[in-house]
Write a protein that holds these residues in place. Structure first.
Motif, PDB file in Angstrom:
ATOM      1  N   LYS A  33       0.831  -1.206   0.000  1.00 15.49           N
ATOM      2  CA  LYS A  33       0.000   0.000   0.000  1.00 15.49           C
ATOM      3  C   LYS A  33       0.864   1.254   0.000  1.00 15.49           C
ATOM      4  O   LYS A  33       0.589   2.215  -0.720  1.00 15.49           O
ATOM      5  CB  LYS A  33      -0.941   0.001   1.205  1.00 15.49           C
ATOM      6  CG  LYS A  33      -2.085  -0.964   1.076  1.00 15.49           C
ATOM      7  CD  LYS A  33      -2.990  -0.918   2.301  1.00 15.49           C
ATOM      8  CE  LYS A  33      -4.093  -1.966   2.197  1.00 15.49           C
ATOM      9  NZ  LYS A  33      -4.956  -1.961   3.377  1.00 15.49           N
ATOM     10  N   GLU A  34       1.915   1.254   0.820  1.00 16.15           N
ATOM     11  CA  GLU A  34       2.823   2.403   0.873  1.00 16.15           C
ATOM     12  C   GLU A  34       3.491   2.635  -0.478  1.00 16.15           C
ATOM     13  O   GLU A  34       3.589   3.772  -0.944  1.00 16.15           O
ATOM     14  CB  GLU A  34       3.899   2.184   1.944  1.00 16.15           C
ATOM     15  CG  GLU A  34       3.381   2.228   3.356  1.00 16.15           C
ATOM     16  CD  GLU A  34       4.429   1.781   4.377  1.00 16.15           C
ATOM     17  OE1 GLU A  34       5.500   1.266   3.974  1.00 16.15           O
ATOM     18  OE2 GLU A  34       4.163   1.931   5.582  1.00 16.15           O
ATOM     19  N   LEU A  35       3.953   1.567  -1.094  1.00 12.22           N
ATOM     20  CA  LEU A  35       4.624   1.694  -2.387  1.00 12.22           C
ATOM     21  C   LEU A  35       3.662   2.129  -3.490  1.00 12.22           C
ATOM     22  O   LEU A  35       4.035   2.925  -4.367  1.00 12.22           O
ATOM     23  CB  LEU A  35       5.306   0.379  -2.770  1.00 12.22           C
ATOM     24  CG  LEU A  35       6.538   0.028  -1.937  1.00 12.22           C
ATOM     25  CD1 LEU A  35       7.001  -1.390  -2.238  1.00 12.22           C
ATOM     26  CD2 LEU A  35       7.655   1.022  -2.170  1.00 12.22           C
ATOM     27  N   ASN A  36       2.427   1.646  -3.434  1.00 11.21           N
ATOM     28  CA  ASN A  36       1.431   2.084  -4.411  1.00 11.21           C
ATOM     29  C   ASN A  36       1.154   3.573  -4.277  1.00 11.21           C
ATOM     30  O   ASN A  36       1.055   4.288  -5.273  1.00 11.21           O
ATOM     31  CB  ASN A  36       0.137   1.285  -4.279  1.00 11.21           C
ATOM     32  CG  ASN A  36       0.242  -0.096  -4.887  1.00 11.21           C
ATOM     33  OD1 ASN A  36       1.067  -0.331  -5.762  1.00 11.21           O
ATOM     34  ND2 ASN A  36      -0.592  -1.008  -4.431  1.00 11.21           N
ATOM     35  N   ALA A  37       1.041   4.052  -3.045  1.00  8.84           N
ATOM     36  CA  ALA A  37       0.807   5.479  -2.811  1.00  8.84           C
ATOM     37  C   ALA A  37       2.000   6.295  -3.304  1.00  8.84           C
ATOM     38  O   ALA A  37       1.831   7.336  -3.950  1.00  8.84           O
ATOM     39  CB  ALA A  37       0.551   5.740  -1.331  1.00  8.84           C
ATOM     40  N   LYS A  38       3.193   5.825  -3.016  1.00  9.79           N
ATOM     41  CA  LYS A  38       4.400   6.518  -3.465  1.00  9.79           C
ATOM     42  C   LYS A  38       4.462   6.539  -4.989  1.00  9.79           C
ATOM     43  O   LYS A  38       4.827   7.554  -5.593  1.00  9.79           O
ATOM     44  CB  LYS A  38       5.637   5.818  -2.891  1.00  9.79           C
ATOM     45  CG  LYS A  38       6.933   6.510  -3.172  1.00  9.79           C
ATOM     46  CD  LYS A  38       8.088   5.802  -2.480  1.00  9.79           C
ATOM     47  CE  LYS A  38       9.399   6.505  -2.746  1.00  9.79           C
ATOM     48  NZ  LYS A  38      10.525   5.830  -2.082  1.00  9.79           N
ATOM     49  N   ASN A  39       4.111   5.448  -5.611  1.00 12.95           N
ATOM     50  CA  ASN A  39       4.105   5.352  -7.066  1.00 12.95           C
ATOM     51  C   ASN A  39       3.094   6.326  -7.676  1.00 12.95           C
ATOM     52  O   ASN A  39       3.392   6.994  -8.671  1.00 12.95           O
ATOM     53  CB  ASN A  39       3.797   3.924  -7.500  1.00 12.95           C
ATOM     54  CG  ASN A  39       3.959   3.724  -8.979  1.00 12.95           C
ATOM     55  OD1 ASN A  39       4.974   4.099  -9.554  1.00 12.95           O
ATOM     56  ND2 ASN A  39       2.954   3.139  -9.608  1.00 12.95           N
ATOM     57  N   GLU A  40       1.926   6.424  -7.073  1.00 17.71           N
ATOM     58  CA  GLU A  40       0.909   7.360  -7.569  1.00 17.71           C
ATOM     59  C   GLU A  40       1.405   8.797  -7.470  1.00 17.71           C
ATOM     60  O   GLU A  40       1.215   9.587  -8.405  1.00 17.71           O
ATOM     61  CB  GLU A  40      -0.396   7.200  -6.775  1.00 17.71           C
ATOM     62  CG  GLU A  40      -1.163   5.940  -7.128  1.00 17.71           C
ATOM     63  CD  GLU A  40      -2.426   5.769  -6.297  1.00 17.71           C
ATOM     64  OE1 GLU A  40      -2.905   6.764  -5.710  1.00 17.71           O
ATOM     65  OE2 GLU A  40      -2.927   4.634  -6.232  1.00 17.71           O
ATOM     66  N   ARG A  41       2.051   9.134  -6.351  1.00 14.19           N
ATOM     67  CA  ARG A  41       2.598  10.488  -6.198  1.00 14.19           C
ATOM     68  C   ARG A  41       3.676  10.751  -7.251  1.00 14.19           C
ATOM     69  O   ARG A  41       3.732  11.838  -7.835  1.00 14.19           O
ATOM     70  CB  ARG A  41       3.164  10.694  -4.788  1.00 14.19           C
ATOM     71  CG  ARG A  41       2.099  10.782  -3.708  1.00 14.19           C
ATOM     72  CD  ARG A  41       2.680  11.215  -2.359  1.00 14.19           C
ATOM     73  NE  ARG A  41       3.759  10.380  -1.874  1.00 14.19           N
ATOM     74  CZ  ARG A  41       3.612   9.293  -1.126  1.00 14.19           C
ATOM     75  NH1 ARG A  41       2.400   8.888  -0.777  1.00 14.19           N
ATOM     76  NH2 ARG A  41       4.660   8.613  -0.716  1.00 14.19           N
ATOM     77  N   ALA A  42       4.516   9.765  -7.497  1.00 14.01           N
ATOM     78  CA  ALA A  42       5.578   9.916  -8.495  1.00 14.01           C
ATOM     79  C   ALA A  42       4.983  10.098  -9.890  1.00 14.01           C
ATOM     80  O   ALA A  42       5.465  10.917 -10.682  1.00 14.01           O
ATOM     81  CB  ALA A  42       6.519   8.709  -8.466  1.00 14.01           C
ATOM     82  N   GLU A  43       3.945   9.333 -10.206  1.00 19.72           N
ATOM     83  CA  GLU A  43       3.301   9.455 -11.516  1.00 19.72           C
ATOM     84  C   GLU A  43       2.679  10.841 -11.696  1.00 19.72           C
ATOM     85  O   GLU A  43       2.763  11.425 -12.781  1.00 19.72           O
ATOM     86  CB  GLU A  43       2.253   8.365 -11.706  1.00 19.72           C
ATOM     87  CG  GLU A  43       2.873   6.998 -11.946  1.00 19.72           C
ATOM     88  CD  GLU A  43       1.842   5.884 -12.069  1.00 19.72           C
ATOM     89  OE1 GLU A  43       0.646   6.128 -11.778  1.00 19.72           O
ATOM     90  OE2 GLU A  43       2.238   4.773 -12.447  1.00 19.72           O
ATOM     91  N   LEU A  44       2.071  11.383 -10.642  1.00 26.12           N
ATOM     92  CA  LEU A  44       1.521  12.736 -10.712  1.00 26.12           C
ATOM     93  C   LEU A  44       2.622  13.767 -10.933  1.00 26.12           C
ATOM     94  O   LEU A  44       2.471  14.693 -11.736  1.00 26.12           O
ATOM     95  CB  LEU A  44       0.737  13.067  -9.439  1.00 26.12           C
ATOM     96  CG  LEU A  44      -0.618  12.370  -9.275  1.00 26.12           C
ATOM     97  CD1 LEU A  44      -1.182  12.645  -7.881  1.00 26.12           C
ATOM     98  CD2 LEU A  44      -1.591  12.820 -10.343  1.00 26.12           C
ATOM     99  N   GLU A  45       3.702  13.610 -10.218  1.00 28.20           N
ATOM    100  CA  GLU A  45       4.831  14.536 -10.374  1.00 28.20           C
ATOM    101  C   GLU A  45       5.413  14.454 -11.785  1.00 28.20           C
ATOM    102  O   GLU A  45       5.736  15.486 -12.387  1.00 28.20           O
ATOM    103  CB  GLU A  45       5.909  14.226  -9.326  1.00 28.20           C
ATOM    104  CG  GLU A  45       7.052  15.213  -9.312  1.00 28.20           C
ATOM    105  CD  GLU A  45       6.631  16.615  -8.901  1.00 28.20           C
ATOM    106  OE1 GLU A  45       7.328  17.564  -9.296  1.00 28.20           O
ATOM    107  OE2 GLU A  45       5.617  16.773  -8.190  1.00 28.20           O
ATOM    108  N   ILE A  46       5.526  13.266 -12.314  1.00 29.65           N
ATOM    109  CA  ILE A  46       6.026  13.095 -13.686  1.00 29.65           C
ATOM    110  C   ILE A  46       5.090  13.779 -14.675  1.00 29.65           C
ATOM    111  O   ILE A  46       5.548  14.457 -15.607  1.00 29.65           O
ATOM    112  CB  ILE A  46       6.207  11.599 -14.021  1.00 29.65           C
ATOM    113  CG1 ILE A  46       7.404  11.039 -13.257  1.00 29.65           C
ATOM    114  CG2 ILE A  46       6.387  11.382 -15.528  1.00 29.65           C
ATOM    115  CD1 ILE A  46       7.506   9.526 -13.285  1.00 29.65           C
ATOM    116  N   ALA A  47       3.798  13.618 -14.478  1.00 29.57           N
ATOM    117  CA  ALA A  47       2.827  14.264 -15.377  1.00 29.57           C
ATOM    118  C   ALA A  47       2.968  15.783 -15.315  1.00 29.57           C
ATOM    119  O   ALA A  47       2.929  16.458 -16.354  1.00 29.57           O
ATOM    120  CB  ALA A  47       1.408  13.840 -15.011  1.00 29.57           C
TER     121      ALA A  47
END
Length: 67
Positions: A33-47
């Motif tokens: 769950k922590e890694l999924n949340a971190k991944n979502e934040r990273a994807e938003l930042e990349i966008a």
């Protein structure tokens, strides 16, 4: 969890592994769950960064076209 009989043979008490495995699975679930949340934040930042780069490229292209 490892048992040794009177002759020195080793065996595993598998029933003793169950609580350890259950806790490990719980911990892994939390970590996922922590890694999924971190991944979502990273994807938003990349966008956001991609959008910024695109704007900069458009500005640069517009400035070059005016020359």
């Amino acid at each position: 969890m490892v048992l040794t009989d009177k002759d020195g043979y080793k065996s595993v008490d598998y029933s003793g592994l169950t609580p350890v495995l259950v806790e490990t699975i719980k911990d892994l679930g939390i970590r996922i769950k922590e890694l999924n949340a971190k991944n979502e934040r990273a994807e938003l930042e990349i966008a956001k960064l991609k959008a910024s780069v695109e704007k900069l490229m458009q500005s640069t292209n517009a400035a070059e076209a005016k020359k």
